[in-house]
Design an enzyme around this catalytic site. Structure first.
Site, short mmCIF file in Angstrom:
data_model
loop_
_atom_site.label_atom_id
_atom_site.label_comp_id
_atom_site.label_asym_id
_atom_site.label_seq_id
_atom_site.Cartn_x
_atom_site.Cartn_y
_atom_site.Cartn_z
N GLY A 187 43.06 127.75 -9.91
CA GLY A 187 41.83 128.18 -10.55
C GLY A 187 40.88 128.79 -9.54
N GLU B 156 36.87 122.64 -9.64
CA GLU B 156 36.31 123.98 -9.83
C GLU B 156 34.86 123.92 -10.32
OE1 GLU B 156 37.67 126.56 -8.66
OE2 GLU B 156 39.58 125.59 -8.21
ZN LIG Z 1 38.37 124.74 -4.18
#
Ligand SMILES: [Zn+2]
Length: 377
Positions: free
Chosen positions: A162, A202
């Site tokens: 991600g 994230e």
């Molecule tokens: Zn990271």
């Protein structure tokens, strides 16, 4: 996030296979001051919209979305089990981020929504390209990025889990998090990544956190700018025991911003939490569901036992209380009862109460109001 993203595309993607990897533009934190400790204490509820751009072979159910949101709330409210097993030196660093995520209930036009958009594409690895952010290029347009945390879920090459925008990207059409569809939720990914912590990591970036090794691996020349996260020379890719990569004598692992497998991530530190709240106040002030503010009560006359509670809770109070109210974290009153002057406790069945964090408000006869937080599992 764009320049680093382009750099990555020039590298052979296979080198990331079987390793947690995410792309992140370094955000130089503006350290929070002591005066912000009050901000730190206030619960914040963030509205989330999930944009799922799947291909013909992969489907993400609403239940998987709910599991992922629950995983975020578990880790940002220190409800996971792992932190209890930390060595004491690390446990002292761990704290509750006091941030809750809620699927949006209204879209940008004010219409009711479940906060989940689904679309099918024939594009391979669309999550790797800017097209993911635009409806007319096969992706899905962001909802107002100042008011919603936008999370795109899409196919990406194996090994790239991600990437996230930085607080400095606020308000742009690409502000948010993109997550590999194979690592979204709590049941899709391979065993190492099944606890939903790729998104926890994230969202940490989205709220201003950097990796403990800064932007340069294999060096100790920089770190994330925070004092209580010890600098790492390089990420940890395995669970302990391992050769510790800390740059000083203090071991530092189990952090959500490291690259360890999900089962050995357990903590945000006090300064990481302070920085995330600072980012929410200073960079993302519109990103908020209206929430009730409360101060955790430290007097001993109010008790909730057990807490967290599963199906029932014993509520007791040592002085005269005439009204007890129950709110969700977003400020919706869900129940109340009145107490007579002789009552000092009540057994309450929680079967019909929503799961998650509940705020219990006690009113005394002389007009005092105190609040306690009840975790309903
Ligand atoms: Zn990271």
């Amino acid at each position: 996030m764009r320049p680093i993203f382009l750099l990555l595309m020039s590298l052979p993607l296979g080198m990331f296979a079987q390793q947690r990897h995410c792309v992140h533009k370094e955000f130089v934190p503006e350290l929070a001051t002591q005066n912000e400790s009050l901000i730190y204490r206030s619960t914040k509820v963030i509205p989330v919209v999930i944009h799922i751009v799947s291909n013909q072979h992969v489907h993400v159910s609403n239940l998987q979305v709910y599991a992922q949101i629950a995983a975020l709330n578990r880790d940002f409210n220190r409800e996971g089990e792992e932190w209890r097993r930390l060595p004491s030196a690390l446990q002292e660093l761990a704290t509750d981020a006091n941030i809750t995520f809620e699927l949006a209930k209204h879209d940008p036009d004010g219409k009711p929504t479940i906060g989940i958009n689904q679309k099918v594409t024939s594009r391979n690895n669309i999550g790797l390209y800017d097209d993911i952010f635009y409806q007319d290029k096969g992706g899905i347009d962001a909802w107002d990025t100042q008011r919603y945390l936008n999370i795109w879920v899409a196919e990406m090459p194996e090994g790239l889990l991600g990437y996230a925008s930085s607080p400095e990207d606020v308000g742009t059409p690409t502000d948010g998090v993109v997550i590999n569809i194979d690592y979204f939720g709590t049941s899709r990914a391979e065993a190492s990544y099944q606890l939903g912590r790729t998104l926890v990591h994230e969202v940490g970036h989205y709220l201003g956190l950097s990796h403990p090794w800064g932007s340069i691996q294999q060096e100790c020349e920089e770190d994330d700018g925070l004092e209580d996260t010890h600098a790492l020379a390089a990420p940890h890719y395995e669970c302990p025991p391992f050769e510790d990569n800390t740059c000083d004598t203090m071991p530092f692992y189990w952090n959500f911003m490291d690259y360890t497998p999900d089962c050995c991530m357990a903590l945000f530190t006090h300064q990481q939490v302070l920085l995330m709240h600072h980012v929410l106040e200073q960079y993302r002030p519109l990103l908020r569901v209206s929430s009730i503010r409360y101060e955790e009560d430290t007097t001993e006359y109010l008790m909730l036992t057990p807490n967290p509670a599963i199906s029932a809770v014993l509520i007791s109070w040592a002085k005269e209380v005439n009204l007890i109210e129950f709110y969700t974290i977003s400020g919706r009153r869900i129940d109340f009862f009145r107490a007579t002057s002789n009552e000092r406790y009540k057994n309450l069945c929680l079967d019909h109460y929503p799961k998650g964090v509940l705020i219990v408000v006690f009113h005394t006869e002389n007009g005092e109001k105190n609040t306690k937080r009840l975790i309903h599992l």
